[in-house]
Scaffold this motif. Structure first.
Motif, PDB file in Angstrom:
ATOM      1  N   VAL A   1       4.358  -3.458   5.679  1.00 60.18           N
ATOM      2  CA  VAL A   1       4.179  -4.934   5.827  1.00 60.18           C
ATOM      3  C   VAL A   1       3.354  -5.626   4.856  1.00 60.18           C
ATOM      4  N   TYR A   2       2.533  -4.950   3.843  1.00 60.42           N
ATOM      5  CA  TYR A   2       1.814  -5.364   3.204  1.00 60.42           C
ATOM      6  C   TYR A   2       1.750  -3.878   2.209  1.00 60.42           C
TER       7      TYR A   2
ATOM      8  N   ASP B   1      -6.233   4.908 -13.623  1.00 61.14           N
ATOM      9  CA  ASP B   1      -4.827   5.375 -12.606  1.00 61.14           C
ATOM     10  C   ASP B   1      -4.578   4.118 -11.907  1.00 61.14           C
ATOM     11  N   THR B   2      -3.782   3.556 -11.160  1.00 60.97           N
ATOM     12  CA  THR B   2      -3.586   2.789 -10.652  1.00 60.97           C
ATOM     13  C   THR B   2      -3.318   2.860  -8.972  1.00 60.97           C
ATOM     14  N   ASP B   3      -4.636   2.856  -7.830  1.00 55.13           N
ATOM     15  CA  ASP B   3      -3.962   3.121  -6.820  1.00 55.13           C
ATOM     16  C   ASP B   3      -3.278   2.386  -5.714  1.00 55.13           C
ATOM     17  N   ARG B   4      -2.490   2.707  -5.447  1.00 56.34           N
ATOM     18  CA  ARG B   4      -1.830   1.704  -4.536  1.00 56.34           C
ATOM     19  C   ARG B   4      -1.236   1.748  -2.547  1.00 56.34           C
ATOM     20  N   ARG B   5      -2.606   1.265  -2.092  1.00 61.57           N
ATOM     21  CA  ARG B   5      -2.210   0.842  -0.081  1.00 61.57           C
ATOM     22  C   ARG B   5      -1.574  -0.154   0.463  1.00 61.57           C
ATOM     23  N   GLY B   6      -1.104   0.864   1.559  1.00 61.85           N
ATOM     24  CA  GLY B   6       0.104  -0.285   2.439  1.00 61.85           C
ATOM     25  C   GLY B   6      -0.238   0.309   3.845  1.00 61.85           C
ATOM     26  N   VAL B   7       0.565  -0.910   4.575  1.00 63.34           N
ATOM     27  CA  VAL B   7       0.335  -1.007   5.567  1.00 63.34           C
ATOM     28  C   VAL B   7       1.760  -0.879   5.813  1.00 63.34           C
ATOM     29  N   PHE B   8       2.364   0.204   6.958  1.00 62.93           N
ATOM     30  CA  PHE B   8       3.995  -0.397   7.939  1.00 62.93           C
ATOM     31  C   PHE B   8       3.748  -0.204   8.954  1.00 62.93           C
ATOM     32  N   LEU B   9       4.748  -0.898   9.433  1.00 62.96           N
ATOM     33  CA  LEU B   9       4.164  -0.919  10.652  1.00 62.96           C
ATOM     34  C   LEU B   9       5.989  -0.508  11.535  1.00 62.96           C
ATOM     35  N   ALA B  10       5.698   0.830  12.200  1.00 64.84           N
ATOM     36  CA  ALA B  10       6.068   1.758  13.077  1.00 64.84           C
ATOM     37  C   ALA B  10       7.261   1.460  13.798  1.00 64.84           C
ATOM     38  N   PRO B  11       8.594   1.255  13.633  1.00 69.88           N
ATOM     39  CA  PRO B  11       9.023   0.924  14.702  1.00 69.88           C
ATOM     40  C   PRO B  11       8.983   1.060  16.410  1.00 69.88           C
ATOM     41  N   THR B  12       8.681  -0.037  17.014  1.00 68.32           N
ATOM     42  CA  THR B  12       7.933   0.681  18.554  1.00 68.32           C
ATOM     43  C   THR B  12       8.298   1.598  19.134  1.00 68.32           C
ATOM     44  N   PRO B  13      10.068   0.874  18.788  1.00 70.23           N
ATOM     45  CA  PRO B  13      11.027   2.814  19.735  1.00 70.23           C
ATOM     46  C   PRO B  13      10.865   4.161  19.359  1.00 70.23           C
ATOM     47  N   LEU B  14      10.371   4.237  17.974  1.00 72.31           N
ATOM     48  CA  LEU B  14       9.754   5.472  17.761  1.00 72.31           C
ATOM     49  C   LEU B  14       8.377   6.178  18.621  1.00 72.31           C
TER      50      LEU B  14
ATOM     51  N   HIS C   1      -8.777  -6.155   0.852  1.00 77.54           N
ATOM     52  CA  HIS C   1      -8.722  -8.270   0.624  1.00 77.54           C
ATOM     53  C   HIS C   1      -9.057  -7.775  -1.255  1.00 77.54           C
ATOM     54  N   SER C   2      -7.746  -6.687  -1.224  1.00 78.27           N
ATOM     55  CA  SER C   2      -7.643  -6.830  -2.739  1.00 78.27           C
ATOM     56  C   SER C   2      -7.048  -8.089  -3.353  1.00 78.27           C
ATOM     57  N   PRO C   3      -7.074  -8.243  -4.567  1.00 80.26           N
ATOM     58  CA  PRO C   3      -6.790  -9.609  -4.853  1.00 80.26           C
ATOM     59  C   PRO C   3      -5.093  -9.089  -5.566  1.00 80.26           C
ATOM     60  N   LEU C   4      -4.732  -8.365  -5.809  1.00 83.58           N
ATOM     61  CA  LEU C   4      -3.928  -7.461  -6.310  1.00 83.58           C
ATOM     62  C   LEU C   4      -2.439  -7.003  -5.413  1.00 83.58           C
ATOM     63  N   VAL C   5      -2.415  -8.157  -4.758  1.00 81.28           N
ATOM     64  CA  VAL C   5      -1.193  -8.159  -3.542  1.00 81.28           C
ATOM     65  C   VAL C   5       0.050  -7.855  -3.726  1.00 81.28           C
ATOM     66  N   GLU C   6       0.744  -6.415  -3.470  1.00 72.48           N
ATOM     67  CA  GLU C   6       2.343  -6.555  -4.370  1.00 72.48           C
ATOM     68  C   GLU C   6       3.483  -6.952  -3.872  1.00 72.48           C
ATOM     69  N   HIS C   7       3.146  -6.788  -2.386  1.00 77.76           N
ATOM     70  CA  HIS C   7       4.431  -6.873  -1.112  1.00 77.76           C
ATOM     71  C   HIS C   7       3.721  -7.528   0.154  1.00 77.76           C
ATOM     72  N   VAL C   8       4.153  -8.404   0.530  1.00 80.02           N
ATOM     73  CA  VAL C   8       3.626  -9.084   2.126  1.00 80.02           C
ATOM     74  C   VAL C   8       4.647  -9.448   2.649  1.00 80.02           C
ATOM     75  N   ASP C   9       5.153  -9.466   4.268  1.00 78.56           N
ATOM     76  CA  ASP C   9       5.891 -10.471   4.887  1.00 78.56           C
ATOM     77  C   ASP C   9       4.673 -11.265   5.549  1.00 78.56           C
ATOM     78  N   ASP C  10       6.100 -11.679   6.521  1.00 84.18           N
ATOM     79  CA  ASP C  10       5.361 -12.151   8.013  1.00 84.18           C
ATOM     80  C   ASP C  10       4.529 -11.898   8.209  1.00 84.18           C
ATOM     81  N   THR C  11       4.759 -10.444   9.021  1.00 82.35           N
ATOM     82  CA  THR C  11       3.506  -9.780   9.630  1.00 82.35           C
ATOM     83  C   THR C  11       1.959  -9.303   8.819  1.00 82.35           C
TER      84      THR C  11
END
Length: 249
Positions: free
Chosen positions: A12-13, A30-43, A85-95
């Motif tokens: 999601v981000y 290096d280029t350090d990438r960090r993210g957040v995923f939303l695991a599907p609730t049924p899992l 608070h990173s100024p370098l956002v690579e992906h973001v959806d509605d969540t």
């Protein structure tokens, strides 16, 4: 569903953190990438739960499941707050956009304790290096100074700014070993004193806004539950332990 599928299909981000976000990058960084995923609730309805975090699939890539990310952010974890608070956002959806809109809800005076604990832990490592080799790891000394600046400014202004701005060159001089250790120690002491002073008059609330964050997480989980259920297959065991760079989760 494999852990890396969660990152690939349910992020999601995501952003770039580390030196490139701090304004301290050099040609060798290096280029350090960090993210957040939303695991599907049924899992979560299975015996084997989704992982709380996933390394990869790319190099220098690390992601947290949304609930774990929120837990750590509410505690004032420095790595998590800097990611948010990173100024370098690579992906973001509605969540992800709603998560970013909650940045202020995660901030509180708790940050003083979490930042300070991390600073003290890193300072002990630097002191051990000095006793053993006669010099600290200069890159680590630079980042410790940067973190102290960030904590001081957060507590004094109520906002987290992670780009070091005009402090870039003085900090890089420390990284290159051009500043005597005794002067670096003095700089650290001044910043620590400034952080304590900022805490006394901080505009931040005593506690983060748990209610707003909990409501957001509930709605994200509920929306996910209404989506078609993912195909069969184990989600993989939940992981535990430290996060990137050894910062406790």
């Amino acid at each position: 569903m494999q852990p890396q599928d969660l990152v690939r299909d349910h992020t999601v981000y995501s952003c770039v953190t580390g030196s490139r976000a701090f304004g301290l990058a050099t040609d060798a960084s290096d280029t350090d990438r960090r993210g957040v995923f939303l695991a599907p609730t049924p899992l979560y309805w299975r015996f084997e739960k989704p992982p709380t975090h996933v390394e990869g699939p790319g190099e220098e890539q690390f992601s947290w499941e949304l609930e774990r990310f929120c837990e750590l952010a509410l505690r004032g974890n420095p790595n998590i707050l800097e990611c948010l608070h990173s100024p370098l956002v690579e992906h973001v959806d509605d969540t992800g956009r709603e998560l970013l809109s909650l940045r202020g809800a995660f901030l509180s005076r708790r940050a003083y304790d979490t930042f300070t604990r991390y600073v003290l832990g890193q300072r002990k490592k630097l002191d051990a290096d000095v006793r053993t080799t006669g010099a600290p790891r200069w890159k680590h000394a630079m980042h410790l100074l940067r973190l102290l600046m960030s904590a001081r400014d957060l507590l004094s202004s109520g906002e987290l700014r992670i780009d070091v701005g005009e402090q870039r060159e003085p900090l890089l001089a420390v990284k290159r070993g051009e500043v005597p250790w005794v002067r670096v120690e003095e700089w650290m002491a001044r910043l620590a004193a400034g952080t304590e002073e900022a805490l006394r008059g901080s505009p931040l609330p005593e506690e983060p806004d748990h209610t707003r964050v909990a409501d957001f997480l509930y709605r994200a989980r509920r929306a996910s539950a209404l989506q078609p259920e993912p195909g069969p297959g184990p989600a993989g065991p939940a992981r535990s332990g430290g996060g990137p760079s050894g910062v406790p989760e």
